[in-house]
Design a protein around this motif. Structure first.
Motif, PDB file in Angstrom:
ATOM      1  N   MET A  94       1.454  -3.122   2.349  1.00 46.28           N
ATOM      2  CA  MET A  94       0.511  -2.046   2.655  1.00 46.28           C
ATOM      3  C   MET A  94       1.307  -0.866   3.186  1.00 46.28           C
ATOM      4  N   GLY A  95       0.803   0.319   2.919  1.00 46.76           N
ATOM      5  CA  GLY A  95       1.543   1.475   3.366  1.00 46.76           C
ATOM      6  C   GLY A  95       0.704   2.734   3.405  1.00 46.76           C
ATOM      7  N   TRP A  96       1.383   3.797   3.763  1.00 48.68           N
ATOM      8  CA  TRP A  96       0.749   5.106   3.879  1.00 48.68           C
ATOM      9  C   TRP A  96       1.531   6.122   3.064  1.00 48.68           C
ATOM     10  N   TYR A  97       0.797   6.920   2.333  1.00 42.73           N
ATOM     11  CA  TYR A  97       1.346   8.052   1.607  1.00 42.73           C
ATOM     12  C   TYR A  97       0.637   9.297   2.127  1.00 42.73           C
ATOM     13  N   ARG A  98       1.219  10.452   1.824  1.00 44.30           N
ATOM     14  CA  ARG A  98       0.565  11.697   2.194  1.00 44.30           C
ATOM     15  C   ARG A  98       0.791  12.738   1.111  1.00 44.30           C
ATOM     16  N   GLN A  99      -0.154  13.663   1.072  1.00 43.83           N
ATOM     17  CA  GLN A  99      -0.059  14.754   0.108  1.00 43.83           C
ATOM     18  C   GLN A  99      -0.503  16.043   0.774  1.00 43.83           C
ATOM     19  N   SER A 157       8.927  -6.616   6.783  1.00 43.36           N
ATOM     20  CA  SER A 157       9.889  -5.553   6.487  1.00 43.36           C
ATOM     21  C   SER A 157       9.175  -4.217   6.417  1.00 43.36           C
ATOM     22  N   THR A 158       9.858  -3.186   6.902  1.00 41.87           N
ATOM     23  CA  THR A 158       9.267  -1.848   6.898  1.00 41.87           C
ATOM     24  C   THR A 158      10.267  -0.840   6.350  1.00 41.87           C
ATOM     25  N   ASN A 159       9.741   0.256   5.818  1.00 42.47           N
ATOM     26  CA  ASN A 159      10.595   1.383   5.474  1.00 42.47           C
ATOM     27  C   ASN A 159       9.834   2.670   5.707  1.00 42.47           C
ATOM     28  N   TYR A 160      10.580   3.707   6.000  1.00 43.15           N
ATOM     29  CA  TYR A 160      10.001   4.987   6.391  1.00 43.15           C
ATOM     30  C   TYR A 160      10.671   6.139   5.628  1.00 43.15           C
ATOM     31  N   ALA A 161       9.908   7.184   5.434  1.00 40.89           N
ATOM     32  CA  ALA A 161      10.495   8.429   4.944  1.00 40.89           C
ATOM     33  C   ALA A 161      11.420   8.967   6.019  1.00 40.89           C
ATOM     34  N   ASP A 162      12.504   9.590   5.607  1.00 42.15           N
ATOM     35  CA  ASP A 162      13.462  10.131   6.582  1.00 42.15           C
ATOM     36  C   ASP A 162      12.800  11.115   7.538  1.00 42.15           C
ATOM     37  N   SER A 163      11.829  11.850   7.035  1.00 41.56           N
ATOM     38  CA  SER A 163      11.199  12.898   7.833  1.00 41.56           C
ATOM     39  C   SER A 163      10.359  12.354   8.984  1.00 41.56           C
ATOM     40  N   VAL A 164      10.017  11.067   8.954  1.00 41.91           N
ATOM     41  CA  VAL A 164       9.164  10.510  10.015  1.00 41.91           C
ATOM     42  C   VAL A 164       9.859   9.441  10.847  1.00 41.91           C
ATOM     43  N   LYS A 165      11.082   9.102  10.485  1.00 40.72           N
ATOM     44  CA  LYS A 165      11.798   8.068  11.240  1.00 40.72           C
ATOM     45  C   LYS A 165      11.941   8.469  12.706  1.00 40.72           C
ATOM     46  N   GLY A 166      11.658   7.501  13.568  1.00 38.62           N
ATOM     47  CA  GLY A 166      11.744   7.768  14.998  1.00 38.62           C
ATOM     48  C   GLY A 166      10.485   8.361  15.595  1.00 38.62           C
ATOM     49  N   ARG A 167       9.563   8.801  14.754  1.00 35.49           N
ATOM     50  CA  ARG A 167       8.321   9.392  15.248  1.00 35.49           C
ATOM     51  C   ARG A 167       7.098   8.548  14.858  1.00 35.49           C
ATOM     52  N   PHE A 168       7.116   7.966  13.668  1.00 33.35           N
ATOM     53  CA  PHE A 168       5.989   7.172  13.166  1.00 33.35           C
ATOM     54  C   PHE A 168       6.354   5.702  13.199  1.00 33.35           C
ATOM     55  N   SER A 169       5.327   4.881  13.373  1.00 34.54           N
ATOM     56  CA  SER A 169       5.526   3.436  13.373  1.00 34.54           C
ATOM     57  C   SER A 169       4.383   2.769  12.614  1.00 34.54           C
ATOM     58  N   ILE A 170       4.751   1.921  11.653  1.00 33.65           N
ATOM     59  CA  ILE A 170       3.751   1.213  10.875  1.00 33.65           C
ATOM     60  C   ILE A 170       3.672  -0.229  11.355  1.00 33.65           C
ATOM     61  N   SER A 171       2.468  -0.760  11.374  1.00 33.47           N
ATOM     62  CA  SER A 171       2.289  -2.161  11.759  1.00 33.47           C
ATOM     63  C   SER A 171       1.122  -2.744  10.974  1.00 33.47           C
ATOM     64  N   ARG A 172       1.113  -4.074  10.869  1.00 31.62           N
ATOM     65  CA  ARG A 172       0.054  -4.753  10.129  1.00 31.62           C
ATOM     66  C   ARG A 172      -0.540  -5.880  10.952  1.00 31.62           C
ATOM     67  N   VAL A 212      -3.740  -2.239   8.240  1.00 27.79           N
ATOM     68  CA  VAL A 212      -2.467  -1.587   8.486  1.00 27.79           C
ATOM     69  C   VAL A 212      -2.714  -0.368   9.362  1.00 27.79           C
ATOM     70  N   TYR A 213      -1.779  -0.126  10.259  1.00 26.34           N
ATOM     71  CA  TYR A 213      -1.877   0.992  11.190  1.00 26.34           C
ATOM     72  C   TYR A 213      -0.673   1.916  11.016  1.00 26.34           C
ATOM     73  N   LEU A 214      -0.877   3.174  11.346  1.00 26.49           N
ATOM     74  CA  LEU A 214       0.224   4.130  11.381  1.00 26.49           C
ATOM     75  C   LEU A 214       0.102   4.899  12.685  1.00 26.49           C
ATOM     76  N   GLN A 215       1.019   4.620  13.596  1.00 28.57           N
ATOM     77  CA  GLN A 215       1.072   5.354  14.845  1.00 28.57           C
ATOM     78  C   GLN A 215       1.972   6.562  14.648  1.00 28.57           C
TER      79      GLN A 215
END
Length: 121
Positions: free
Chosen positions: A34-39, A56-71, A78-81
């Protein structure tokens, strides 16, 4: 049928936080990821963050350190903090699920309807 329902979007000031939630329901046999996309307006849809059923998780470089995904696998949720939000994070955020439908046992992507996140002072 499978449905993904998102919630938690809104207007926030730069530096603020939001938490998005997405619940998958319906004829679900197994959820692989599960994941999050944006447009953003005038831009292509891009991956923000994704999480597999194994954790396992992966993040866009632009959000690393600021966003956190959890399930929460038990709740098919699925959550996106999102912390330290910036104006460039403004976009429609879409929930995505890579899952196997229990009726046909076919694997495919499913999408939510999207939720608007606006970061502005």
């Amino acid at each position: 049928q499978v449905q993904l329902v998102e919630s938690g979007g809104g207007l926030v000031q730069p530096g603020g936080s939001l938490r998005l939630s997405c619940v998958a329901s319906g004829s679900i046999f197994r959820i692989n990821a599960m994941g999050w996309y944006r447009q953003a307006p005038g831009k292509e849809r891009e991956l923000v963050a994704a999480a597999t059923s194994g954790g396992s998780t992966n993040y866009a470089d632009s959000v690393k350190g600021r966003f956190s995904i959890s399930r929460d696998n038990a709740k098919n949720t699925v959550y996106l903090q999102m912390n330290s939000l910036k104006p460039e994070d403004t976009a429609v955020y879409y929930c995505n699920a890579d899952l196997v439908n229990s009726r046909y046992l076919l694997r495919r992507d499913y999408w939510g309807q999207g939720t608007q996140v606006t970061v502005s002072s």
